[in-house]
Design an enzyme around this catalytic site. Structure first.
Site, PDB file in Angstrom:
ATOM      1  N   GLU A  27      19.986 -18.304  14.404  1.00 35.16           N
ATOM      2  CA  GLU A  27      20.898 -17.879  14.162  1.00 35.16           C
ATOM      3  C   GLU A  27      20.863 -16.574  14.094  1.00 35.16           C
ATOM      4  OE1 GLU A  27      22.424 -19.650  11.724  1.00 35.16           O
ATOM      5  OE2 GLU A  27      25.030 -18.496  11.594  1.00 35.16           O
ATOM      6  N   ASN A  72      26.657 -20.638  11.606  1.00 32.78           N
ATOM      7  CA  ASN A  72      28.131 -20.230  11.222  1.00 32.78           C
ATOM      8  C   ASN A  72      28.466 -18.503  11.410  1.00 32.78           C
ATOM      9  OD1 ASN A  72      28.262 -22.450   9.310  1.00 32.78           O
ATOM     10  ND2 ASN A  72      27.573 -21.619   7.834  1.00 32.78           N
ATOM     11  N   ASN A 172      30.882 -24.583  16.472  1.00 29.72           N
ATOM     12  CA  ASN A 172      30.387 -24.892  15.135  1.00 29.72           C
ATOM     13  C   ASN A 172      30.818 -25.205  14.588  1.00 29.72           C
ATOM     14  OD1 ASN A 172      27.221 -24.362  14.119  1.00 29.72           O
ATOM     15  ND2 ASN A 172      28.042 -23.684  12.334  1.00 29.72           N
ATOM     16  N   GLU A 173      29.931 -26.233  13.362  1.00 30.67           N
ATOM     17  CA  GLU A 173      30.599 -26.509  12.704  1.00 30.67           C
ATOM     18  C   GLU A 173      32.457 -26.426  11.746  1.00 30.67           C
ATOM     19  OE1 GLU A 173      27.728 -25.773   9.294  1.00 30.67           O
ATOM     20  OE2 GLU A 173      26.928 -26.698  10.495  1.00 30.67           O
ATOM     21  N   TYR A 244      21.250 -31.204   6.833  1.00 33.03           N
ATOM     22  CA  TYR A 244      19.585 -30.931   5.675  1.00 33.03           C
ATOM     23  C   TYR A 244      19.503 -32.012   4.943  1.00 33.03           C
ATOM     24  CZ  TYR A 244      20.984 -26.878   8.570  1.00 33.03           C
ATOM     25  OH  TYR A 244      21.144 -26.579  10.063  1.00 33.03           O
ATOM     26  N   GLU A 292      21.294 -29.712  14.584  1.00 33.61           N
ATOM     27  CA  GLU A 292      20.519 -28.875  13.427  1.00 33.61           C
ATOM     28  C   GLU A 292      19.885 -30.142  12.045  1.00 33.61           C
ATOM     29  OE1 GLU A 292      22.726 -26.049  10.912  1.00 33.61           O
ATOM     30  OE2 GLU A 292      23.926 -25.647  13.025  1.00 33.61           O
ATOM     31  N   GLN A 352      15.179 -23.889  10.979  1.00 40.23           N
ATOM     32  CA  GLN A 352      15.873 -22.852  12.207  1.00 40.23           C
ATOM     33  C   GLN A 352      14.593 -22.634  12.878  1.00 40.23           C
ATOM     34  OE1 GLN A 352      18.721 -19.945  12.113  1.00 40.23           O
ATOM     35  NE2 GLN A 352      20.091 -20.832  11.523  1.00 40.23           N
TER      36      GLN A 352
HETATM   37  O1  AHR Z   1      21.715 -22.972   9.585  1.00 43.29           O
HETATM   38  C1  AHR Z   1      22.023 -22.339   9.045  1.00 43.29           C
HETATM   39  C2  AHR Z   1      23.505 -23.246   8.832  1.00 43.29           C
HETATM   40  O2  AHR Z   1      23.743 -24.712   8.667  1.00 43.29           O
HETATM   41  C3  AHR Z   1      24.321 -22.661  10.546  1.00 43.29           C
HETATM   42  O3  AHR Z   1      24.183 -21.641  10.372  1.00 43.29           O
HETATM   43  C4  AHR Z   1      25.269 -23.889   9.628  1.00 43.29           C
HETATM   44  O4  AHR Z   1      25.309 -24.142  11.090  1.00 43.29           O
HETATM   45  C5  AHR Z   1      25.221 -25.315   8.940  1.00 43.29           C
HETATM   46  O5  AHR Z   1      25.864 -25.533   8.484  1.00 43.29           O
END
Ligand code: AHR
Length: 503
Positions: A27, A72, A172-173, A244, A292, A352
């Site tokens: 990113e 994001n 994204n999201e 995550y 992700e 990432q």
């Molecule tokens: O990977 C970091 C962030 O985590 C990304 O920008 C977003 O998509 C997620 O919330």
């Protein structure tokens, strides 16, 4: 020593492993791009400014696809800012991370980096502050041969042949209130459907990923997928999942069990996709893009300080989680979970790749080293190709805060096209070694070629530039195969790759 047993059979297949499950993510955030893959003037930089030390580590991990440029970030990104002469590219405020984007690396540079790194782009379009028009234009710019405004502009900017980007993310999201252009599920479903339609009219060969929930704890999870897929099911190819995990309380057994949550998340999304298939009387089976996944929590407090000290700074050291040994164990279990769901998960991105919640770290002007989680990622990418086998594992279990009956031996297996088998295994037992018996009688004569072990006495052990191999693979104790039955010694609290090849 405790005992566990794994039964394998060539006929018990989960499915063909799509190599794209070993993807990653870059990113425009922190030092992922600037100071990560790109640092002109660095001693290892090539003529375009790409760090070769980083590139070597990316190549070693054999990453088939890299998602870009966000995250994001993409929800406020004008892709046109990132093309043309660099000295004319605008500097912009990035409202995702409250930093400044210089646009010195853009579409052309990223595609060239992908070529040199032996990977391919998974390009996200902005469905936050923009929409279908910008999305179809960037497909035309990247993939249309010539003879139109956008394709000829690409040629004028130095790229005669189309970039031919095959995989695209529709935003994204978009379920998250933190997202620029946050939408309701219905609004997003409609927007994604229209963008998808136009993008595929420009290039029918592309594949599209629609945004599922940002994580399975979102209050809208489930309903979001159902509602938005009702709008765009027929025009998209994959639905995304993001997740995550963290261990802020130092509860190692509970943390290592989190892969069970990942498995549950995947299976729930599969059910929702299939219910839409039923509702629509559709012939199409939708697959998943877990684009992700990782551990993320170590850097949270320091990020606030960094942003306060340098508001709107450029390439600030944000989200620089320093991963420890137990993070590598969970990474192993998350990879095992992806393999167990290889019939439906066709794309996945470790989020990432460099510096930002990443397996590869760099110092500006200095070295580059592997975090502990680099090793399971690289090893499963290297050896987990071919067919994912449905391993039946009989193991003692434990209970923890959020889960009951957590297997102490978390293991699965793959078979390559030559009939060689690889067993991937996390021993979650903090104290005891295991003797793992693997029934291989259906595979002909195999021998233990290699046992790769990742183990450290301290779950908090990390790697640094000064001590880059503090947590690094060693040779495991291995075992023997006798009459088609393997006996493998699996040390307490460890990650293991056991390669069984034709004798
Ligand atoms: O990977 C970091 C962030 O985590 C990304 O920008 C977003 O998509 C997620 O919330």
């Amino acid at each position: 020593m405790k005992q566990a047993k794994m039964i394998l059979d060539r006929a018990y297949e989960i499915g063909r492993i799509d190599p794209r499950i070993y993807g990653s993510f870059l990113e425009h955030l922190g030092r992922a791009v600037y100071g990560g893959i790109y640092e002109p003037g660095h001693p290892t930089a090539d003529e375009l400014g790409f760090r070769q030390d980083v590139m070597e580590m990316v190549k070693k991990a054999d990453v088939p696809v890299v998602r870009y440029p966000g995250g994001n970030f993409v929800s406020g990104f004008n892709w046109e800012d990132s093309i043309g002469p660099r000295d004319q590219r605008p500097r912009r405020l990035d409202l995702a991370w409250f930093t400044t984007e210089t646009n010195q690396v853009g579409l052309h540079e990223f595609c060239e980096w992908c070529k040199r790194a032996g990977t391919s782009p998974m390009y996200s379009v902005n469905l936050g502050t923009r929409g279908a028009d910008a999305a179809r234009n960037v497909v035309e710019y990247a993939n249309h041969p010539s003879g139109t405004y956008w394709s000829d502009l690409r040629r004028k900017n130095g790229q005669e042949k189309p970039f031919d980007i095959k995989l695209w993310c529709l935003g994204n999201e978009m379920d998250g209130p933190w997202q620029m252009g946050h939408k309701t599920a219905y609004e997003y479903g409609r927007t994604a459907n229209e963008a998808a339609k136009l993008m595929k009219w420009v290039d029918p060969t592309i594949e599209l990923v629609a945004c599922g929930s940002s994580n399975s704890d979102m209050p809208t999870f489930g309903d979001w997928e159902y509602t938005m897929l009702s709008e765009c099911y027929e025009n998209i190819d994959y639905v995304s999942l993001h997740r995550y995990y963290g261990n802020p309380t130092g509860d190692t057994p509970g943390f290592l069990a989190r892969a069970m949550d990942m498995d549950d998340f995947i299976k729930t999304v599969v059910c929702i996709c299939d219910s839409i298939k039923g509702k629509k009387h559709s012939k199409k089976k939708l697959n998943l893009s877990f684009d992700e996944w990782n551990v993320w929590y170590h850097s949270a407090a320091q990020d606030e300080e960094i942003k306060k000290a340098d508001p709107w700074g450029v390439a600030l050291p944000l989200l620089e989680d320093i991963y420890n040994f137990e993070d590598a164990l969970l990474t192993g279990s998350m990879l095992i979970t992806l393999l167990r769901n290889a019939d439906r998960v066709k794309i996945a991105c470790l989020a990432q790749l460099v510096n930002v919640i990443a397996p590869i770290m760099t110092r500006n002007g200095g070295g580059c080293w592997a975090q502990p989680n680099y090793y399971p990622f690289m090893q499963v990418s290297k050896y987990g190709r071919g067919t994912s086998l449905r391993a039946i594992v009989d193991t003692p279990t434990y209970d923890c805060k959020d889960y009951e009956k957590v297997p102490l031996i978390d293991a699965t297996a793959t078979m390559d096209d030559e009939g060689n088998v690889t067993v991937f295994c996390v021993n979650r037992d903090m104290q005891e070694d295991f003797n793992l018996t693997v029934d291989l009688r259906d595979f002909g004569k195999l021998r233990v070629e290699e046992h790769i072990l990742l183990k450290h006495a301290d779950v908090n052990a990390v790697n640094t530039e000064e001590q880059p191999f503090n947590v690094a693979p060693t040779q495991g104790p291995g075992g023997k195969v006798d009459g088609g039955m393997a006996e493998i010694h699996i040390p307490a609290l460890s990650w293991n790759v056991i390669r069984l090849v034709k004798a």
